[in-house]
Design a protein around this motif. Structure first.
Motif, PDB file in Angstrom:
ATOM      1  N   ALA A 179       0.793  -1.227   0.000  1.00  0.00           N
ATOM      2  CA  ALA A 179       0.000   0.000   0.000  1.00  0.00           C
ATOM      3  C   ALA A 179       0.824   1.277   0.000  1.00  0.00           C
ATOM      4  O   ALA A 179       0.269   2.361  -0.195  1.00  0.00           O
ATOM      5  CB  ALA A 179      -0.940   0.004   1.206  1.00  0.00           C
ATOM      6  N   GLU A 180       2.144   1.179   0.211  1.00  0.00           N
ATOM      7  CA  GLU A 180       2.966   2.387   0.306  1.00  0.00           C
ATOM      8  C   GLU A 180       4.083   2.388  -0.727  1.00  0.00           C
ATOM      9  O   GLU A 180       5.198   2.835  -0.464  1.00  0.00           O
ATOM     10  CB  GLU A 180       3.544   2.515   1.719  1.00  0.00           C
ATOM     11  N   ALA A 181       3.787   1.885  -1.921  1.00  0.00           N
ATOM     12  CA  ALA A 181       4.784   1.898  -2.998  1.00  0.00           C
ATOM     13  C   ALA A 181       4.996   3.328  -3.483  1.00  0.00           C
ATOM     14  O   ALA A 181       4.092   4.161  -3.456  1.00  0.00           O
ATOM     15  CB  ALA A 181       4.326   1.007  -4.151  1.00  0.00           C
ATOM     16  N   ARG A 182       6.235   3.600  -3.931  1.00  0.00           N
ATOM     17  CA  ARG A 182       6.566   4.920  -4.467  1.00  0.00           C
ATOM     18  C   ARG A 182       6.344   4.944  -5.977  1.00  0.00           C
ATOM     19  O   ARG A 182       6.107   3.922  -6.613  1.00  0.00           O
ATOM     20  CB  ARG A 182       8.022   5.271  -4.162  1.00  0.00           C
ATOM     21  N   GLY A 183       6.476   6.131  -6.547  1.00  0.00           N
ATOM     22  CA  GLY A 183       6.240   6.283  -7.970  1.00  0.00           C
ATOM     23  C   GLY A 183       7.372   5.828  -8.853  1.00  0.00           C
ATOM     24  O   GLY A 183       7.307   5.981 -10.074  1.00  0.00           O
ATOM     25  N   ASP A 184       8.446   5.267  -8.274  1.00  0.00           N
ATOM     26  CA  ASP A 184       9.522   4.729  -9.099  1.00  0.00           C
ATOM     27  C   ASP A 184       9.796   3.261  -8.826  1.00  0.00           C
ATOM     28  O   ASP A 184      10.284   2.540  -9.679  1.00  0.00           O
ATOM     29  CB  ASP A 184      10.816   5.541  -8.926  1.00  0.00           C
ATOM     30  N   GLN A 185       9.476   2.776  -7.599  1.00  0.00           N
ATOM     31  CA  GLN A 185       9.692   1.373  -7.300  1.00  0.00           C
ATOM     32  C   GLN A 185       8.919   0.984  -6.050  1.00  0.00           C
ATOM     33  O   GLN A 185       8.491   1.834  -5.272  1.00  0.00           O
ATOM     34  CB  GLN A 185      11.172   1.056  -7.095  1.00  0.00           C
ATOM     35  N   CYS A 186       8.746  -0.323  -5.888  1.00  0.00           N
ATOM     36  CA  CYS A 186       8.101  -0.852  -4.690  1.00  0.00           C
ATOM     37  C   CYS A 186       9.182  -1.384  -3.767  1.00  0.00           C
ATOM     38  O   CYS A 186       9.976  -2.250  -4.156  1.00  0.00           O
ATOM     39  CB  CYS A 186       7.115  -1.964  -5.058  1.00  0.00           C
ATOM     40  N   ASP A 187       9.209  -0.891  -2.540  1.00  0.00           N
ATOM     41  CA  ASP A 187      10.236  -1.319  -1.598  1.00  0.00           C
ATOM     42  C   ASP A 187       9.951  -2.709  -1.019  1.00  0.00           C
ATOM     43  O   ASP A 187      10.825  -3.284  -0.364  1.00  0.00           O
ATOM     44  CB  ASP A 187      10.364  -0.305  -0.457  1.00  0.00           C
ATOM     45  N   LYS A 188       8.761  -3.244  -1.264  1.00  0.00           N
ATOM     46  CA  LYS A 188       8.450  -4.579  -0.752  1.00  0.00           C
ATOM     47  C   LYS A 188       8.857  -5.672  -1.745  1.00  0.00           C
ATOM     48  O   LYS A 188       9.579  -6.600  -1.397  1.00  0.00           O
ATOM     49  CB  LYS A 188       6.964  -4.703  -0.434  1.00  0.00           C
ATOM     50  N   CYS A 189       8.424  -5.555  -3.014  1.00  0.00           N
ATOM     51  CA  CYS A 189       8.752  -6.604  -3.988  1.00  0.00           C
ATOM     52  C   CYS A 189       9.950  -6.245  -4.855  1.00  0.00           C
ATOM     53  O   CYS A 189      10.470  -7.092  -5.583  1.00  0.00           O
ATOM     54  CB  CYS A 189       7.550  -6.937  -4.862  1.00  0.00           C
ATOM     55  N   GLY A 190      10.390  -4.966  -4.799  1.00  0.00           N
ATOM     56  CA  GLY A 190      11.592  -4.558  -5.518  1.00  0.00           C
ATOM     57  C   GLY A 190      11.394  -4.242  -6.986  1.00  0.00           C
ATOM     58  O   GLY A 190      12.354  -3.886  -7.662  1.00  0.00           O
ATOM     59  N   LYS A 191      10.170  -4.327  -7.487  1.00  0.00           N
ATOM     60  CA  LYS A 191       9.952  -4.082  -8.913  1.00  0.00           C
ATOM     61  C   LYS A 191       9.942  -2.588  -9.208  1.00  0.00           C
ATOM     62  O   LYS A 191       9.489  -1.769  -8.403  1.00  0.00           O
ATOM     63  CB  LYS A 191       8.635  -4.718  -9.372  1.00  0.00           C
ATOM     64  N   LEU A 192      10.448  -2.234 -10.406  1.00  0.00           N
ATOM     65  CA  LEU A 192      10.374  -0.855 -10.867  1.00  0.00           C
ATOM     66  C   LEU A 192       8.954  -0.550 -11.314  1.00  0.00           C
ATOM     67  O   LEU A 192       8.267  -1.398 -11.880  1.00  0.00           O
ATOM     68  CB  LEU A 192      11.340  -0.633 -12.027  1.00  0.00           C
ATOM     69  N   ILE A 193       8.522   0.671 -11.065  1.00  0.00           N
ATOM     70  CA  ILE A 193       7.139   1.059 -11.346  1.00  0.00           C
ATOM     71  C   ILE A 193       7.138   2.386 -12.091  1.00  0.00           C
ATOM     72  O   ILE A 193       7.910   3.289 -11.773  1.00  0.00           O
ATOM     73  CB  ILE A 193       6.344   1.223 -10.031  1.00  0.00           C
ATOM     74  N   ASN A 194       6.280   2.511 -13.074  1.00  0.00           N
ATOM     75  CA  ASN A 194       5.931   3.818 -13.605  1.00  0.00           C
ATOM     76  C   ASN A 194       4.801   4.358 -12.745  1.00  0.00           C
ATOM     77  O   ASN A 194       3.850   3.630 -12.426  1.00  0.00           O
ATOM     78  CB  ASN A 194       5.485   3.723 -15.061  1.00  0.00           C
ATOM     79  N   ALA A 195       4.885   5.619 -12.374  1.00  0.00           N
ATOM     80  CA  ALA A 195       3.935   6.171 -11.403  1.00  0.00           C
ATOM     81  C   ALA A 195       2.489   5.967 -11.832  1.00  0.00           C
ATOM     82  O   ALA A 195       1.608   5.742 -10.992  1.00  0.00           O
ATOM     83  CB  ALA A 195       4.226   7.653 -11.194  1.00  0.00           C
ATOM     84  N   VAL A 196       2.215   6.003 -13.145  1.00  0.00           N
ATOM     85  CA  VAL A 196       0.835   5.857 -13.609  1.00  0.00           C
ATOM     86  C   VAL A 196       0.304   4.441 -13.390  1.00  0.00           C
ATOM     87  O   VAL A 196      -0.905   4.206 -13.493  1.00  0.00           O
ATOM     88  CB  VAL A 196       0.702   6.231 -15.102  1.00  0.00           C
ATOM     89  N   GLU A 197       1.210   3.491 -13.100  1.00  0.00           N
ATOM     90  CA  GLU A 197       0.777   2.117 -12.847  1.00  0.00           C
ATOM     91  C   GLU A 197       0.262   1.927 -11.421  1.00  0.00           C
ATOM     92  O   GLU A 197      -0.394   0.921 -11.131  1.00  0.00           O
ATOM     93  CB  GLU A 197       1.936   1.144 -13.094  1.00  0.00           C
ATOM     94  N   LEU A 198       0.557   2.857 -10.524  1.00  0.00           N
ATOM     95  CA  LEU A 198       0.112   2.732  -9.139  1.00  0.00           C
ATOM     96  C   LEU A 198      -1.409   2.714  -9.050  1.00  0.00           C
ATOM     97  O   LEU A 198      -2.093   3.459  -9.756  1.00  0.00           O
ATOM     98  CB  LEU A 198       0.648   3.896  -8.305  1.00  0.00           C
ATOM     99  N   LYS A 199      -1.918   1.894  -8.164  1.00  0.00           N
ATOM    100  CA  LYS A 199      -3.339   1.905  -7.864  1.00  0.00           C
ATOM    101  C   LYS A 199      -3.588   2.872  -6.718  1.00  0.00           C
ATOM    102  O   LYS A 199      -2.783   2.988  -5.792  1.00  0.00           O
ATOM    103  CB  LYS A 199      -3.817   0.501  -7.490  1.00  0.00           C
ATOM    104  N   ASN A 200      -4.686   3.590  -6.807  1.00  0.00           N
ATOM    105  CA  ASN A 200      -5.059   4.570  -5.770  1.00  0.00           C
ATOM    106  C   ASN A 200      -3.936   5.554  -5.486  1.00  0.00           C
ATOM    107  O   ASN A 200      -3.533   5.763  -4.329  1.00  0.00           O
ATOM    108  CB  ASN A 200      -5.451   3.856  -4.468  1.00  0.00           C
ATOM    109  N   PRO A 201      -3.383   6.210  -6.527  1.00  0.00           N
ATOM    110  CA  PRO A 201      -2.265   7.135  -6.286  1.00  0.00           C
ATOM    111  C   PRO A 201      -2.701   8.366  -5.512  1.00  0.00           C
ATOM    112  O   PRO A 201      -3.833   8.839  -5.642  1.00  0.00           O
ATOM    113  CB  PRO A 201      -1.822   7.500  -7.707  1.00  0.00           C
ATOM    114  N   GLN A 202      -1.772   8.880  -4.715  1.00  0.00           N
ATOM    115  CA  GLN A 202      -2.008  10.099  -3.953  1.00  0.00           C
ATOM    116  C   GLN A 202      -0.785  10.999  -4.034  1.00  0.00           C
ATOM    117  O   GLN A 202       0.351  10.522  -3.994  1.00  0.00           O
ATOM    118  CB  GLN A 202      -2.277   9.791  -2.478  1.00  0.00           C
ATOM    119  N   CYS A 203      -1.025  12.297  -4.140  1.00  0.00           N
ATOM    120  CA  CYS A 203       0.064  13.266  -4.032  1.00  0.00           C
ATOM    121  C   CYS A 203       0.577  13.241  -2.603  1.00  0.00           C
ATOM    122  O   CYS A 203      -0.202  13.364  -1.647  1.00  0.00           O
ATOM    123  CB  CYS A 203      -0.441  14.661  -4.394  1.00  0.00           C
TER     124      CYS A 203
END
Length: 313
Positions: A179-203
């Motif tokens: 639930a607390e992944a960042r807009g560049d990567q997930c610190d839990k699973c280690g995968k790189l993320i594009n910010a638009v891929e996040l679910k329920n994004p918040q500023c």
């Protein structure tokens, strides 16, 4: 073993006098020249034991060993100061990013000095040398056709009036549900993320819901380098002592195929992009930060290329 026992019995008086290196320390022809760097600590917090033990202490131990062996040794490090983590911390503390970096760079230097870490030079990445070398590498990549231009969909917070790069946005990881992944990567699973891929994004600044907005960016054309990289890795693995973990991580990247990697951000805090149409952007910190090893050496000596472009010595 017999020789070691004999030297031990003769005591410290039998040792050769310690080497007194000149300033600056430069490679010497015919000698063993050792350049040691330690992972650049990020500047947005007070360093703790984990920073020391994780990388600085082991590098310092090897630097001391190298000097005791009489090898011509240079040990450099410094604070990594660009990126959204600096901007977000500066906003929290009511400072400009530069003021924040000045404060924490001084704190880092004091802490490492208190621990007696034997840096020959402890620098930082917010320097004219960093700008010059990073922009030069960028221009070389551009001239050789290793950059792409493409439209990137980014999250934009209309309330804050800014694009939400990397740590300015948080949400749920699309891969593992963290639930607390960042807009560049997930610190839990280690995968790189594009910010638009996040679910329920918040500023992260105002907790508003951002909207997807297209913007032009520059990408490093990694697929064009994949074949050459694989050939180099095979030679490096055969000749070097890579850990099993390092080999596994590298192979996993190649197994999935390299993808173009965005190297620009819609931010103001960073190394400016020297190209028309992109001058309102800066380099992504992970393009910029590794160049810090070169620029910190360059802030130590104008002859830095003798360390970084001199494999024969």
């Amino acid at each position: 073993i017999a020789a070691a026992v004999e030297l031990w019995a003769r005591g410290p008086a039998a040792l050769p006098p310690p080497r007194q290196p000149p300033t600056p320390v430069l490679p010497v022809e015919g000698e063993r020249n050792v350049l040691i760097t330690s992972a650049l600590p990020y500047v947005n917090n007070v360093p703790h034991l984990g920073n020391i033990i994780g990388c600085v202490l082991s590098a310092d131990t090897f630097a001391r060993y190298s000097r005791l062996r009489g090898w011509n040794t240079l040990f450099v490090c410094g604070t990594d100061e660009y990126g959204t983590a600096t901007e977000t911390r500066a906003l929290q503390e009511g400072l400009s990013p530069q003021e924040l970096c000045d404060r924490y760079h001084a704190l880092h230097a004091q802490v490492y000095a208190w621990f007696g870490i034997s840096f020959d030079h402890f620098g930082r990445t917010t320097t004219p040398q960093q700008t010059r070398i990073a922009q030069d590498i960028f221009q070389r990549l551009l001239a050789r056709g290793f950059l792409l231009q493409d439209t990137l969909e980014q999250l934009r917070c209309e309330g804050c009036g800014r694009y939400l790069a990397d740590r300015f946005v948080e949400g749920t990881c699309p891969f593992c549900g963290y639930a607390e992944a960042r807009g560049d990567q997930c610190d839990k699973c280690g995968k790189l993320i594009n910010a638009v891929e996040l679910k329920n994004p918040q500023c992260k600044l105002c907790r508003g819901t951002p909207v997807v907005t297209p913007t032009q960016h520059l990408f490093l054309d990694l697929p064009k380098l994949e074949g050459r990289l694989e050939a180099w890795l095979e030679r490096a693995w055969a000749a070097g002592d890579w850990t099993a973990n390092a080999r596994h991580i590298t192979r996993s990247w190649l197994r999935d195929g390299l993808k173009p990697r965005c190297i620009t951000r819609d931010l103001t805090w960073g190394t400016p992009v020297p190209l028309d149409g992109f001058r309102d952007k800066v380099f992504y910190v992970w393009f910029d930060a590794p160049i810090g090893y070169l620029s910190i050496t360059a802030s130590y000596t104008e002859h830095w290329e003798r360390w970084w472009k001199n494999p024969q010595q």
